[in-house]
Design an enzyme around this catalytic site. Structure first.
Site, PDB file in Angstrom:
ATOM      1  N   ARG A  95       0.850  -1.191   0.000  1.00 22.32           N
ATOM      2  CA  ARG A  95       0.000   0.000   0.000  1.00 22.32           C
ATOM      3  C   ARG A  95       0.893   1.252   0.000  1.00 22.32           C
ATOM      4  O   ARG A  95       2.128   1.155   0.039  1.00 22.32           O
ATOM      5  CB  ARG A  95      -0.932   0.002   1.208  1.00 22.32           C
ATOM      6  CG  ARG A  95      -0.188   0.219   2.505  1.00 22.32           C
ATOM      7  CD  ARG A  95      -1.115   0.276   3.707  1.00 22.32           C
ATOM      8  NE  ARG A  95      -0.375   0.739   4.872  1.00 22.32           N
ATOM      9  CZ  ARG A  95      -0.692   0.502   6.124  1.00 22.32           C
ATOM     10  NH1 ARG A  95      -1.787  -0.196   6.401  1.00 22.32           N
ATOM     11  NH2 ARG A  95       0.035   0.989   7.116  1.00 22.32           N
TER      12      ARG A  95
ATOM     13  N   ASP B 112       5.814  -7.509   1.702  1.00 19.69           N
ATOM     14  CA  ASP B 112       5.123  -6.796   2.787  1.00 19.69           C
ATOM     15  C   ASP B 112       4.674  -7.809   3.834  1.00 19.69           C
ATOM     16  O   ASP B 112       4.602  -9.010   3.549  1.00 19.69           O
ATOM     17  CB  ASP B 112       3.890  -6.035   2.242  1.00 19.69           C
ATOM     18  CG  ASP B 112       3.528  -4.802   3.084  1.00 19.69           C
ATOM     19  OD1 ASP B 112       3.179  -4.987   4.258  1.00 19.69           O
ATOM     20  OD2 ASP B 112       3.599  -3.680   2.574  1.00 19.69           O
TER      21      ASP B 112
ATOM     22  N   VAL C 263      10.617  -7.334   7.048  1.00 20.97           N
ATOM     23  CA  VAL C 263      11.977  -6.831   6.781  1.00 20.97           C
ATOM     24  C   VAL C 263      12.925  -7.001   7.968  1.00 20.97           C
ATOM     25  O   VAL C 263      14.141  -6.862   7.823  1.00 20.97           O
ATOM     26  CB  VAL C 263      11.986  -5.343   6.328  1.00 20.97           C
ATOM     27  CG1 VAL C 263      11.288  -5.170   4.995  1.00 20.97           C
ATOM     28  CG2 VAL C 263      11.386  -4.414   7.391  1.00 20.97           C
TER      29      VAL C 263
ATOM     30  N   ASN D 270      11.523   0.556   1.395  1.00 21.50           N
ATOM     31  CA  ASN D 270      10.422   1.486   1.641  1.00 21.50           C
ATOM     32  C   ASN D 270       9.647   1.181   2.921  1.00 21.50           C
ATOM     33  O   ASN D 270       9.079   2.089   3.529  1.00 21.50           O
ATOM     34  CB  ASN D 270       9.480   1.444   0.420  1.00 21.50           C
ATOM     35  CG  ASN D 270       8.138   2.073   0.718  1.00 21.50           C
ATOM     36  OD1 ASN D 270       8.002   3.292   0.735  1.00 21.50           O
ATOM     37  ND2 ASN D 270       7.126   1.247   0.999  1.00 21.50           N
TER      38      ASN D 270
ATOM     39  N   TYR E  65      11.472   7.424  15.743  1.00 21.66           N
ATOM     40  CA  TYR E  65      11.292   7.524  14.290  1.00 21.66           C
ATOM     41  C   TYR E  65      12.402   8.396  13.704  1.00 21.66           C
ATOM     42  O   TYR E  65      13.057   8.023  12.724  1.00 21.66           O
ATOM     43  CB  TYR E  65       9.911   8.112  13.977  1.00 21.66           C
ATOM     44  CG  TYR E  65       9.589   8.165  12.499  1.00 21.66           C
ATOM     45  CD1 TYR E  65       9.189   7.017  11.815  1.00 21.66           C
ATOM     46  CD2 TYR E  65       9.668   9.355  11.780  1.00 21.66           C
ATOM     47  CE1 TYR E  65       8.896   7.056  10.463  1.00 21.66           C
ATOM     48  CE2 TYR E  65       9.374   9.412  10.426  1.00 21.66           C
ATOM     49  CZ  TYR E  65       8.984   8.260   9.774  1.00 21.66           C
ATOM     50  OH  TYR E  65       8.703   8.297   8.427  1.00 21.66           O
TER      51      TYR E  65
HETATM   52  P1  NAD Z   1       2.218   3.092   4.855  1.00 30.35           P
HETATM   53  O1  NAD Z   1       2.004   2.851   6.299  1.00 30.35           O
HETATM   54  O2  NAD Z   1       1.056   3.202   3.960  1.00 30.35           O
HETATM   55  O3  NAD Z   1       3.189   1.982   4.234  1.00 30.35           O
HETATM   56  C1  NAD Z   1       4.171   1.328   4.957  1.00 30.35           C
HETATM   57  C2  NAD Z   1       4.209  -0.123   4.483  1.00 30.35           C
HETATM   58  O4  NAD Z   1       5.273  -0.794   5.184  1.00 30.35           O
HETATM   59  C3  NAD Z   1       2.902  -0.867   4.802  1.00 30.35           C
HETATM   60  O5  NAD Z   1       2.463  -1.566   3.669  1.00 30.35           O
HETATM   61  C4  NAD Z   1       3.323  -1.803   5.919  1.00 30.35           C
HETATM   62  O6  NAD Z   1       2.573  -3.004   5.983  1.00 30.35           O
HETATM   63  C5  NAD Z   1       4.786  -2.056   5.580  1.00 30.35           C
HETATM   64  N1  NAD Z   1       5.516  -2.586   6.724  1.00 30.35           N
HETATM   65  C6  NAD Z   1       5.492  -2.136   8.004  1.00 30.35           C
HETATM   66  N2  NAD Z   1       6.267  -2.917   8.772  1.00 30.35           N
HETATM   67  C7  NAD Z   1       6.813  -3.857   7.964  1.00 30.35           C
HETATM   68  C8  NAD Z   1       7.700  -4.938   8.186  1.00 30.35           C
HETATM   69  N3  NAD Z   1       8.183  -5.223   9.390  1.00 30.35           N
HETATM   70  N4  NAD Z   1       8.062  -5.700   7.121  1.00 30.35           N
HETATM   71  C9  NAD Z   1       7.559  -5.429   5.889  1.00 30.35           C
HETATM   72  N5  NAD Z   1       6.702  -4.428   5.632  1.00 30.35           N
HETATM   73  C10 NAD Z   1       6.344  -3.661   6.662  1.00 30.35           C
HETATM   74  O7  NAD Z   1       3.076   4.455   4.806  1.00 30.35           O
HETATM   75  P2  NAD Z   1       3.933   5.131   3.620  1.00 30.35           P
HETATM   76  O8  NAD Z   1       3.780   6.580   3.763  1.00 30.35           O
HETATM   77  O9  NAD Z   1       3.656   4.505   2.311  1.00 30.35           O
HETATM   78  O10 NAD Z   1       5.411   4.765   4.096  1.00 30.35           O
HETATM   79  C11 NAD Z   1       6.440   4.363   3.204  1.00 30.35           C
HETATM   80  C12 NAD Z   1       7.778   4.893   3.699  1.00 30.35           C
HETATM   81  O11 NAD Z   1       7.790   6.326   3.612  1.00 30.35           O
HETATM   82  C13 NAD Z   1       8.086   4.578   5.161  1.00 30.35           C
HETATM   83  O12 NAD Z   1       9.443   4.194   5.291  1.00 30.35           O
HETATM   84  C14 NAD Z   1       7.839   5.899   5.868  1.00 30.35           C
HETATM   85  O13 NAD Z   1       8.585   6.002   7.064  1.00 30.35           O
HETATM   86  C15 NAD Z   1       8.279   6.871   4.808  1.00 30.35           C
HETATM   87  N6  NAD Z   1       7.751   8.237   4.960  1.00 30.35           N
HETATM   88  C16 NAD Z   1       6.406   8.488   4.939  1.00 30.35           C
HETATM   89  C17 NAD Z   1       5.948   9.795   5.025  1.00 30.35           C
HETATM   90  C18 NAD Z   1       4.487  10.147   4.935  1.00 30.35           C
HETATM   91  O14 NAD Z   1       4.149  11.334   5.109  1.00 30.35           O
HETATM   92  N7  NAD Z   1       3.583   9.248   4.644  1.00 30.35           N
HETATM   93  C19 NAD Z   1       6.861  10.841   5.175  1.00 30.35           C
HETATM   94  C20 NAD Z   1       8.220  10.551   5.224  1.00 30.35           C
HETATM   95  C21 NAD Z   1       8.658   9.244   5.096  1.00 30.35           C
END
Ligand code: NAD
Length: 246
Positions: free
Chosen positions: A16, A37, A59, A85, A150
């Protein structure tokens, strides 16, 4: 002709959000994509929809990383791109962060990408090519008051990116980090505590006055995954609507 024709990419946390947007765009641009995932149903659904392969994968687990790389090579013969990611966010200040919480966040956001880079590097070294894209955050560039662990994990990932880039450069493997700001995914709901007013205030505070669509980050990841970024390594790519500019 696709910008990733002939390439094989692994995208973690790809069920996602930003990972799904990256997997989708990479497929559109000609790559074979392996989505991994912990969310099995969402991951399988997306993979079917876009013509990718899904592997259930935490991961944090070293042996699962070995299996992801083994299956990817068995199926597609190579690994050209890894997007680290997968990530989790939890709100807790320094004083409110207990050791379990700290370790939980570090395990996913920092140990996960370490294991990932170490797992794909031997294959990339053999191929003499590869691009690793680590999804950090603006929390890896500036303080994250109220999200202590974080911020620690995302600063670490930024540093790990640079060390890996220098170590792997002689093998023609590039390693870069992406630093997103406010991206409209499930995670942003956690950041804003599910409060629509807080979400609106955060969006208004962004110089571009809006959150990004995950597809906007995917386009940056595509650039770094492709040969268009052939001279970029060890670098930070900020995509934050101007948040860190002031
Ligand atoms: P999200 O929560 O929609 O996606 C994160 C995904 O990581 C999910 O599908 C989740 O199931 C998966 N995940 C979590 N733990 C896991 C594990 N142990 N093993 C495998 N998969 C795992 O959020 P997103 O915004 O799509 O996040 C993606 C990346 O972007 C992350 O690293 C997040 O820290 C980073 N990020 C997000 C934002 C934001 O504003 N959304 C800002 C800066 C950085």
């Amino acid at each position: 002709m696709g910008r990733l024709d002939g390439k094989v990419a692994i995208v973690t946390g790809g069920a996602r959000g930003q990972g799904a947007a990256e997997a989708t765009l990479f497929r559109e641009e000609g790559a074979e994509v392996v989505v991994t995932d912990v969310l099995r149903d969402e991951g399988e659904r997306l993979a079917k929809e876009i013509g990718a392969t899904f592997i259930a994968h935490d991961v944090r687990a070293e042996e699962e990383w070995a299996e992801v790389v083994r299956q990817t090579v068995e199926r597609h013969g190579r690994v050209d791109v890894l997007v680290n990611n997968a990530g989790i966010f939890e709100r807790a200040s320094l004083l409110d962060t207990d050791l379990d919480t700290y370790r939980r966040i570090i395990d996913v956001n920092q140990v996960g990408p370490f294991l990932g880079m170490r797992a794909v590097a031997p294959v990339m070294i053999e191929q003499r090519r590869g691009s690793i894209v680590n999804i950090s955050s603006i929390a890896g560039l500036q303080a994250s008051p109220g999200a202590f662990a974080y911020g620690a994990s995302k600063f670490a990932l930024r540093g790990m990116t640079k060390s890996a880039a220098i170590e792997l450069a002689r093998h023609n493997i590039r390693v870069n980090s992406i630093h997103p700001g406010m991206i409209e995914t499930d995670m942003i709901t956690q950041v804003t505590g599910g409060d629509p007013e807080r979400h609106e205030r955060f969006a208004r505070s962004v110089p571009l006055h809006r959150p990004a669509d995950p597809a906007e980050v995917a386009r940056l990841a595509l650039f770094l995954a492709s040969d268009e970024s052939s001279y970029c390594t060890g670098a930070e790519f900020v995509i934050d609507g101007g948040i860190t500019a002031s």
